[in-house]
Scaffold this motif. Structure first.
Motif, PDB file in Angstrom:
ATOM      1  N   MET A 169      10.106   6.107  -0.621  1.00 30.92           N
ATOM      2  CA  MET A 169       8.880   6.425   0.094  1.00 30.92           C
ATOM      3  C   MET A 169       7.641   5.855  -0.587  1.00 30.92           C
ATOM      4  O   MET A 169       6.644   5.561   0.086  1.00 30.92           O
ATOM      5  CB  MET A 169       8.753   7.934   0.257  1.00 30.92           C
ATOM      6  CG  MET A 169       9.774   8.526   1.210  1.00 30.92           C
ATOM      7  SD  MET A 169       9.728   7.765   2.876  1.00 30.92           S
ATOM      8  CE  MET A 169       8.136   8.334   3.464  1.00 30.92           C
ATOM      9  N   GLU A 170       7.678   5.689  -1.881  1.00 26.19           N
ATOM     10  CA  GLU A 170       6.549   5.051  -2.564  1.00 26.19           C
ATOM     11  C   GLU A 170       6.434   3.594  -2.148  1.00 26.19           C
ATOM     12  O   GLU A 170       5.335   3.069  -1.972  1.00 26.19           O
ATOM     13  CB  GLU A 170       6.698   5.177  -4.079  1.00 26.19           C
ATOM     14  CG  GLU A 170       6.312   6.547  -4.622  1.00 26.19           C
ATOM     15  CD  GLU A 170       6.404   6.631  -6.131  1.00 26.19           C
ATOM     16  OE1 GLU A 170       6.543   5.560  -6.773  1.00 26.19           O
ATOM     17  OE2 GLU A 170       6.331   7.744  -6.659  1.00 26.19           O
ATOM     18  N   ARG A 171       7.592   2.936  -1.982  1.00 22.67           N
ATOM     19  CA  ARG A 171       7.562   1.541  -1.514  1.00 22.67           C
ATOM     20  C   ARG A 171       7.010   1.472  -0.097  1.00 22.67           C
ATOM     21  O   ARG A 171       6.231   0.579   0.237  1.00 22.67           O
ATOM     22  CB  ARG A 171       8.970   0.931  -1.581  1.00 22.67           C
ATOM     23  CG  ARG A 171       9.449   0.616  -2.983  1.00 22.67           C
ATOM     24  CD  ARG A 171      10.664  -0.298  -2.962  1.00 22.67           C
ATOM     25  NE  ARG A 171      11.818   0.358  -2.336  1.00 22.67           N
ATOM     26  CZ  ARG A 171      12.714   1.093  -3.000  1.00 22.67           C
ATOM     27  NH1 ARG A 171      12.568   1.283  -4.314  1.00 22.67           N
ATOM     28  NH2 ARG A 171      13.737   1.638  -2.374  1.00 22.67           N
ATOM     29  N   VAL A 172       7.415   2.421   0.762  1.00 23.05           N
ATOM     30  CA  VAL A 172       6.905   2.471   2.131  1.00 23.05           C
ATOM     31  C   VAL A 172       5.404   2.729   2.130  1.00 23.05           C
ATOM     32  O   VAL A 172       4.642   2.069   2.848  1.00 23.05           O
ATOM     33  CB  VAL A 172       7.632   3.568   2.943  1.00 23.05           C
ATOM     34  CG1 VAL A 172       6.936   3.805   4.281  1.00 23.05           C
ATOM     35  CG2 VAL A 172       9.096   3.182   3.171  1.00 23.05           C
ATOM     36  N   ALA A 173       4.973   3.694   1.308  1.00 18.64           N
ATOM     37  CA  ALA A 173       3.550   4.029   1.237  1.00 18.64           C
ATOM     38  C   ALA A 173       2.727   2.845   0.735  1.00 18.64           C
ATOM     39  O   ALA A 173       1.631   2.564   1.249  1.00 18.64           O
ATOM     40  CB  ALA A 173       3.349   5.241   0.324  1.00 18.64           C
ATOM     41  N   GLN A 174       3.243   2.146  -0.269  1.00 17.62           N
ATOM     42  CA  GLN A 174       2.534   0.975  -0.800  1.00 17.62           C
ATOM     43  C   GLN A 174       2.434  -0.128   0.254  1.00 17.62           C
ATOM     44  O   GLN A 174       1.416  -0.816   0.358  1.00 17.62           O
ATOM     45  CB  GLN A 174       3.248   0.470  -2.054  1.00 17.62           C
ATOM     46  CG  GLN A 174       3.069   1.383  -3.260  1.00 17.62           C
ATOM     47  CD  GLN A 174       3.961   0.997  -4.431  1.00 17.62           C
ATOM     48  OE1 GLN A 174       4.871   0.167  -4.286  1.00 17.62           O
ATOM     49  NE2 GLN A 174       3.724   1.587  -5.586  1.00 17.62           N
ATOM     50  N   ALA A 175       3.506  -0.280   1.056  1.00 18.02           N
ATOM     51  CA  ALA A 175       3.480  -1.286   2.122  1.00 18.02           C
ATOM     52  C   ALA A 175       2.478  -0.902   3.205  1.00 18.02           C
ATOM     53  O   ALA A 175       1.776  -1.759   3.751  1.00 18.02           O
ATOM     54  CB  ALA A 175       4.882  -1.442   2.718  1.00 18.02           C
ATOM     55  N   PHE A 176       2.384   0.396   3.529  1.00 19.01           N
ATOM     56  CA  PHE A 176       1.383   0.856   4.489  1.00 19.01           C
ATOM     57  C   PHE A 176      -0.023   0.573   3.952  1.00 19.01           C
ATOM     58  O   PHE A 176      -0.909   0.147   4.695  1.00 19.01           O
ATOM     59  CB  PHE A 176       1.537   2.359   4.740  1.00 19.01           C
ATOM     60  CG  PHE A 176       2.637   2.715   5.697  1.00 19.01           C
ATOM     61  CD1 PHE A 176       3.071   1.817   6.666  1.00 19.01           C
ATOM     62  CD2 PHE A 176       3.246   3.966   5.642  1.00 19.01           C
ATOM     63  CE1 PHE A 176       4.082   2.151   7.553  1.00 19.01           C
ATOM     64  CE2 PHE A 176       4.252   4.314   6.538  1.00 19.01           C
ATOM     65  CZ  PHE A 176       4.680   3.398   7.482  1.00 19.01           C
ATOM     66  N   ARG A 177      -0.231   0.817   2.674  1.00 15.59           N
ATOM     67  CA  ARG A 177      -1.538   0.560   2.059  1.00 15.59           C
ATOM     68  C   ARG A 177      -1.874  -0.928   2.128  1.00 15.59           C
ATOM     69  O   ARG A 177      -3.003  -1.304   2.446  1.00 15.59           O
ATOM     70  CB  ARG A 177      -1.543   1.010   0.608  1.00 15.59           C
ATOM     71  CG  ARG A 177      -1.568   2.512   0.378  1.00 15.59           C
ATOM     72  CD  ARG A 177      -2.082   2.828  -1.007  1.00 15.59           C
ATOM     73  NE  ARG A 177      -3.484   2.474  -1.124  1.00 15.59           N
ATOM     74  CZ  ARG A 177      -4.106   2.226  -2.290  1.00 15.59           C
ATOM     75  NH1 ARG A 177      -3.424   2.277  -3.422  1.00 15.59           N
ATOM     76  NH2 ARG A 177      -5.377   1.919  -2.315  1.00 15.59           N
ATOM     77  N   ALA A 178      -0.899  -1.769   1.821  1.00 16.95           N
ATOM     78  CA  ALA A 178      -1.133  -3.212   1.852  1.00 16.95           C
ATOM     79  C   ALA A 178      -1.488  -3.668   3.261  1.00 16.95           C
ATOM     80  O   ALA A 178      -2.381  -4.499   3.450  1.00 16.95           O
ATOM     81  CB  ALA A 178       0.115  -3.950   1.346  1.00 16.95           C
TER      82      ALA A 178
END
Length: 228
Positions: A169-178
């Motif tokens: 989920m951190e990877r997903v959240a970081q991708a959403f931020r990007a």
């Protein structure tokens, strides 16, 4: 802006004397000059277009910012609870992230006629790329691009694979931020369908402000000078 100051431009000056003569030869009666014309429909449509586009871009910025904020909060929650897992906080942050993502997807579907959604599919692509992993944690990707959360399955999966879940989920959240930061680094107007149509081979078929001017002139022979 006054609408009663439109002066009549002679037909021969609008189309040229040669074309005027050619047209006259094809007509059985002389061309009657335009003595008056109601511009209110033009101004009404122009105002509607401006309001709609402004509102759409404002909401796009707000919904994407909300998703970015929720992504930051999720990452912070994951880092703060590595030593002692706080399932309740993690559940709250996950629900928030899913809710903000779904709201953005609903908005994009609603504004498909106003915004160029093909330029804004980065968020849906993030969920699509992580779909297999998300399913193991009770997060199902629906056909319309939204996420559905099964609380019971989520709790069971997170309790047995907490670290794997937070990493995913951190990877997903970081991708959403990007995706959000990438969107906000460009002029928001470039995500409007009107902008896309204006850049096409036939720009005057769009509903942009300049196209409204063109269509009005082509239809009536009257040019609206908005500097009055």
């Amino acid at each position: 802006m006054k609408t009663n100051r439109v002066s009549h431009v002679p037909f021969t000056q609008r189309v040229g004397r040669y074309h005027s003569h050619m047209l006259q030869a094809k007509l059985s009666t002389p061309v009657n000059p335009i003595l008056s014309f109601n511009l209110q429909p033009y101004y009404t449509r122009h105002q509607q277009w401006t309001t709609e586009l402004s509102d759409s871009l404002s909401r796009l910025y707000r919904f994407s910012s909300d998703l970015e904020k929720s992504a930051r909060e999720f990452i912070a929650a994951g880092k703060d609870s590595e030593a002692g897992p706080d399932i309740e906080l993690l559940h709250e942050r996950t629900q928030s992230l899913v809710s903000k993502y779904n709201r953005l997807q609903l908005f994009l579907a609603e504004k498909a006629d106003t915004l160029t959604t093909q330029k804004l599919d980065a968020f849906a692509q993030v969920a699509k790329d992580a779909e297999e992993k998300l399913q193991t944690f009770g997060l199902k990707l629906l056909p319309d691009g939204q996420l559905e959360m099964d609380d019971e399955k989520w709790l069971e999966a997170v309790q047995t694979s907490y670290v794997d879940y937070t990493n995913t989920m951190e990877r997903v959240a970081q991708a959403f931020r990007a995706g959000t930061l990438g969107l906000q680094s460009k002029p928001l107007g470039s995500f409007s369908r009107y902008y896309e149509e204006a850049m096409a081979l036939h720009p005057y078929i769009s509903s942009s402000s300049s196209s409204l001017h063109y269509q009005h002139v082509a239809k009536t022979g009257l040019y609206v000078n908005e500097l009055w």
